[in-house]
Scaffold this motif. Structure first.
Motif, short mmCIF file in Angstrom:
data_model
loop_
_atom_site.label_atom_id
_atom_site.label_comp_id
_atom_site.label_asym_id
_atom_site.label_seq_id
_atom_site.Cartn_x
_atom_site.Cartn_y
_atom_site.Cartn_z
N UNK A 1 17.98 -52.80 35.57
CA UNK A 1 18.87 -52.14 34.62
C UNK A 1 18.70 -50.62 34.67
N UNK A 2 17.45 -50.16 34.71
CA UNK A 2 17.21 -48.71 34.80
C UNK A 2 17.78 -48.13 36.09
N UNK A 3 17.59 -48.87 37.18
CA UNK A 3 18.09 -48.39 38.48
C UNK A 3 19.62 -48.30 38.47
N UNK A 4 20.29 -49.29 37.86
CA UNK A 4 21.75 -49.28 37.81
C UNK A 4 22.27 -48.13 36.96
N UNK B 1 23.28 -40.46 39.98
CA UNK B 1 22.80 -39.82 41.22
C UNK B 1 23.14 -40.59 42.48
N UNK B 2 23.66 -41.81 42.35
CA UNK B 2 24.05 -42.57 43.52
C UNK B 2 22.89 -43.29 44.18
N UNK B 3 22.91 -43.32 45.54
CA UNK B 3 22.00 -44.18 46.31
C UNK B 3 20.54 -43.78 46.20
N UNK B 4 20.25 -42.54 45.80
CA UNK B 4 18.84 -42.13 45.74
C UNK B 4 18.17 -42.57 44.44
N UNK B 5 18.87 -43.35 43.61
CA UNK B 5 18.32 -43.78 42.32
C UNK B 5 17.00 -44.51 42.48
N UNK B 6 16.93 -45.40 43.48
CA UNK B 6 15.71 -46.18 43.68
C UNK B 6 14.52 -45.28 43.96
N UNK B 7 14.72 -44.28 44.80
CA UNK B 7 13.64 -43.36 45.15
C UNK B 7 13.17 -42.58 43.93
N UNK C 1 13.47 -43.44 40.73
CA UNK C 1 12.82 -44.33 39.78
C UNK C 1 11.39 -44.66 40.22
N UNK C 2 11.22 -44.93 41.51
CA UNK C 2 9.88 -45.25 42.02
C UNK C 2 8.92 -44.09 41.83
N UNK C 3 9.39 -42.87 42.12
CA UNK C 3 8.53 -41.70 41.96
C UNK C 3 8.17 -41.47 40.49
N UNK C 4 9.13 -41.68 39.60
CA UNK C 4 8.87 -41.50 38.17
C UNK C 4 7.86 -42.52 37.67
N UNK C 5 7.93 -43.76 38.16
CA UNK C 5 6.99 -44.80 37.75
C UNK C 5 5.57 -44.46 38.19
N UNK D 1 11.06 -41.97 30.58
CA UNK D 1 12.44 -41.76 30.15
C UNK D 1 12.81 -40.28 30.23
N UNK D 2 11.89 -39.41 29.82
CA UNK D 2 12.15 -37.96 29.88
C UNK D 2 12.38 -37.50 31.31
N UNK D 3 11.58 -38.02 32.25
CA UNK D 3 11.73 -37.64 33.65
C UNK D 3 13.09 -38.09 34.20
N UNK D 4 13.48 -39.31 33.88
CA UNK D 4 14.75 -39.84 34.39
C UNK D 4 15.94 -39.14 33.75
N UNK D 5 15.80 -38.74 32.50
CA UNK D 5 16.92 -38.11 31.79
C UNK D 5 17.34 -36.79 32.42
N UNK D 6 16.42 -36.12 33.12
CA UNK D 6 16.76 -34.83 33.73
C UNK D 6 17.79 -34.97 34.84
N UNK D 7 18.03 -36.20 35.31
CA UNK D 7 19.01 -36.42 36.37
C UNK D 7 20.41 -36.70 35.82
N UNK D 8 20.56 -36.59 34.50
CA UNK D 8 21.86 -36.77 33.87
C UNK D 8 22.37 -35.43 33.35
#
Length: 743
Positions: free
Chosen positions: A609-612, A618-624, A626-630, A640-647
């Motif tokens: 769900x997070x990846x989708x 950001x498109x196809x690089x979402x997986x990369x 998300x993995x780095x943030x984890x 969540x704060x790290x991922x939010x910067x991509x929006x």
């Protein structure tokens, strides 16, 4: 942030049938009659090269007229000649026609009335408005034209002087002009916006934004903006249908210009660090940003041509991979990666019919047969410089003797002396060189790096490391981890690659020895604009002696790194995830080496769900991402704060609320399941994706998501069994199960 696109409504049919005409006016000035206006290096060749690129792109347009004025042309770029041709184009163009105007040279701001002026060959600085082509005059003329589609490209920027160290340093267009003259860019943008607001078919491309410089580089032989305009028109900016239009061309030039300056600065940082390590404080300043600007309003498109069927260029990259040790699995996969994402023509030694006694001749033939001088993809003044890049990967044991000579010991005990290798490298002075030394247990690699250095304007890089006797494949595995984690479309410079390697190898207690020549010619390990990661290569012939040795060393290569798939998942995995997954493999007997996989563990359903959600932004690089943030986050709030910067700012709060709700559900579900069902963490899913894609292809990700969504509480063994059932080849199915469950 990459610019947003505009819609398309203009049909290409009229241009292809000849019903519509394409008018092209190209102007470039190197030398000015007024001595107070400094000479420029590349506008004339920019103009010539762009003309040839447009000629190739518009081969399918029967009705076109190309008018070129530059220092080497029959008609000089004086005000009367340029204005006369511009007036003729404007008066004769019909509504269905398209007009392309390109100018490369000085642009100035008239000090009294603050008007931007394009300087022609006979422009006088003390009388700019009377002797130059004012932008307001130019746009007024275009405004009277019936042509609905108009594109203006300006490669000019006055923003003062910045001197860079080194004979090959880049220079700013208008870089030597008096600081007293004001920057015309704001006024240029103002009048262009006014013109764009009056016509949906008008588009302007500027080489840089306000306060920036338009850079010229000897390594490119052009201004960087025009260099990528040419490359784009030669086919690299074409869409999936082969169409080259202004919107797609701008996005391509924007990306490439930004990446070039960024790669150059990465390389300068590495060179500066080398200088500091030697006690040299005379450092290279980094280049300021250059971001091409587009001005357009409304909806419309300007078709500029089509990708030529013969646009595929001959590869200018060669790699020779020599593995003198017994276990070649990792180096074979590394060779496949060099041939795929690296774009190299790869030769793996040894192949059938070769013996180790031929190694010296093979190296000599490779270094001197790949290319001795830069090649050109366009002719005469408009040539695009292309330098041959070769990669030499050597894997063997180091042997030192008392007289100071050192040897690289390869297969069958064949020795390659350091002095002979140095001699061959120095003879190949006109090529870019990447030399990689993979020498387990070596203690004198710093001497090899220092001795193999050679001065070359094309650039040379040496990378060397020694794995331990216990894990002799560790360095080669790390090379592959970092390359597989990069995006082959974006590419990877050697300087950035070295930075990634330093981080990973330091964590693995391996010293990395590097050197890069003091040059500003960018060296890429991955050139970019490539869709695949791995490419199949012929299997090398393995001598009987090595086959026997491999039986006793079959476990040296971690199973989840061997036979890496050619799927999207290998490309999107981060260096950290590769490192961590190889540290804990099902069935691994070294239990005392277990390391933590991620700082945070997320359930499979929540991970998807997070990846989708991230993919929508950001498109196809979402997986990369998300993995780095984890890996980096220590709690869900930080994740969540790290991922939010991509929006976008307006979307961040909504994303945070949804993401926190998803993660809270994951926490509750984990506590409820307790020990009854161990669940499947994100690391195992990524490993399954890679292995499953290798067995059945790109559809693997869809099958995995379908299984997890249909039964979020599925156990690990049931999950693997369902995947195994999808593999029709029994041998592959068995190998897949063994890799995942360690049976």
């Amino acid at each position: 942030m990459s610019p947003l696109g505009i819609g398309s409504s203009f049909s290409t049919v009229t241009l292809k049938t000849g019903e519509a005409k394409l008018w092209i006016l190209l102007v470039g000035i190197n030398e000015y009659q007024d001595a107070s206006l400094p000479s420029l290096r590349y506008p004339a060749v920019d103009c010539q090269g762009l003309g040839e690129a447009l000629s190739k792109a518009t081969q399918g347009f029967p009705n076109k007229e190309v008018i070129v004025h530059h220092d080497f042309a029959a008609q000089p770029p004086t005000l009367d000649i340029v204005r006369g041709n511009l007036e003729r184009i404007v008066s004769q163009a019909q509504s269905q026609d398209s007009i392309l105007l390109y100018f490369s040279g000085h642009g100035m701001l008239e000090p009294n009335n603050q008007q931007a002026v394009l300087c022609l060959a006979d422009t006088r600085q003390d009388d700019l408005l009377a002797t130059g082509l004012g932008m307001q005059e130019l746009l007024q003329m275009l405004g009277t034209s019936c042509a609905n589609q108009q594109l203006v490209c300006l490669d000019t920027c006055h923003s003062g002087d910045m001197r860079l160290l080194g004979t090959n340093s880049g220079s700013a267009r208008d870089g030597n002009t008096s600081e007293a003259l004001l920057n015309p860019t704001p006024h240029l943008m103002e009048v262009l916006r006014q013109r764009a607001s009056q016509s949906k078919g008008f588009c302007a491309l500027l080489s840089c934004d306000q306060g920036q410089k338009s850079w010229e580089f000897p390594e490119l032989g052009h201004g960087v903006f025009t260099y990528y305009l040419m490359r784009g028109l030669l086919g690299e900016a074409a869409d999936s249908s082969g169409v080259i239009e202004a919107d797609g061309l701008y996005k391509y030039v924007y990306r490439q210009t930004l990446q070039y300056i960024n790669k150059l600065n990465q390389q300068l940082r590495l060179i500066n660090q080398q200088k500091l390590n030697r006690g040299d404080s005379k450092l290279h300043p980094e280049y300021p940003l250059q971001t091409p600007k587009r001005i357009v309003e409304g909806v419309g498109e300007v078709i500029l041509g089509f990708k030529s069927a013969k646009a595929e260029a001959h590869k200018l990259r060669g790699a020779l991979v020599i593995d003198g040790l017994s276990n070649q699995k990792t180096t074979i996969n590394l060779s496949r990666l060099f041939a795929g994402a690296g774009g190299f023509e790869v030769e793996f030694f040894t192949q059938k019919g070769q013996s180790w006694s031929e190694i010296r001749g093979t190296i000599q033939g490779f270094l001197h047969g790949c290319g001795s001088s830069p090649t050109e993809s366009l002719s005469h003044f408009g040539a695009i410089k292309s330098t041959f890049t070769y990669l030499l990967y050597l894997r063997g044991h180091i042997e030192e003797i008392e007289d100071g000579e050192a040897w690289l010991v390869l297969g069958d005990g064949i020795r390659l002396s350091r002095s002979s290798l140095r001699q061959e490298l120095r003879r190949a002075a006109n090529t870019q060189k990447i030399i990689i030394l993979d020498c387990p247990e070596a203690t004198t690699l710093e001497n090899w790096v220092e001795d193999l250095q050679s001065s070359t304007v094309r650039g040379q890089c040496i990378i060397a490391a020694a794995s331990t006797a216990k894990e002799p494949e560790l360095f080669s595995q790390t090379l592959m981890e970092t390359l597989a984690a990069a995006n082959p479309q974006v590419g990877l410079s050697v300087a950035r690659w070295i930075a990634d390697l330093q981080v990973l190898l330091q964590a693995k207690a391996i010293n990395l020895h590097t050197w890069m020549s003091d040059t500003q010619a960018i060296i890429d390990i991955l050139p970019g604009n490539i869709d695949k990661i791995f490419q199949d290569l012929p299997e090398p012939e393995v001598p009987d002696l090595e086959k026997n040795q491999q039986k006793h060393q079959k476990n040296l290569l971690p199973k989840d790194i061997d036979n890496s798939p050619t799927s999207e998942f290998a490309r999107l995995s981060s260096p950290q995830s590769f490192q961590q997954e190889s540290a804990s493999i099902p069935g691994d007997e070294s239990k005392d080496k277990v390391q933590p996989l991620l700082n945070l563990k997320v359930g499979s359903e929540e991970y998807i769900k997070l990846e989708q959600m991230l993919k929508r932004s950001v498109g196809a690089i979402a997986s990369s991402i998300l993995q780095e943030a984890l890996v980096q986050a220590i709690c869900f709030e930080e994740l969540v704060d790290k991922l939010a910067t991509y929006f976008l700012p307006a979307q961040q709060q909504n994303f945070k609320q949804q993401a926190i709700a998803i993660l809270k559900k994951s926490t509750v579900a984990t506590q409820t399941k307790s020990d009854k069902c161990p669940g499947i963490d994100a690391n195992f899913i990524r490993k399954c994706q890679r292995e499953f894609a290798y067995a059945i292809g790109p559809v693997a990700s869809f099958i995995i998501q379908e299984i997890l969504q249909s039964d979020p509480q599925i156990s690990l063994s049931e999950f693997v069994n369902k995947l195994v059932a999808e593999i029709t080849d029994q041998k592959l199915a068995l190998e897949f199960e063994q890799r995942l469950l360690g049976k």
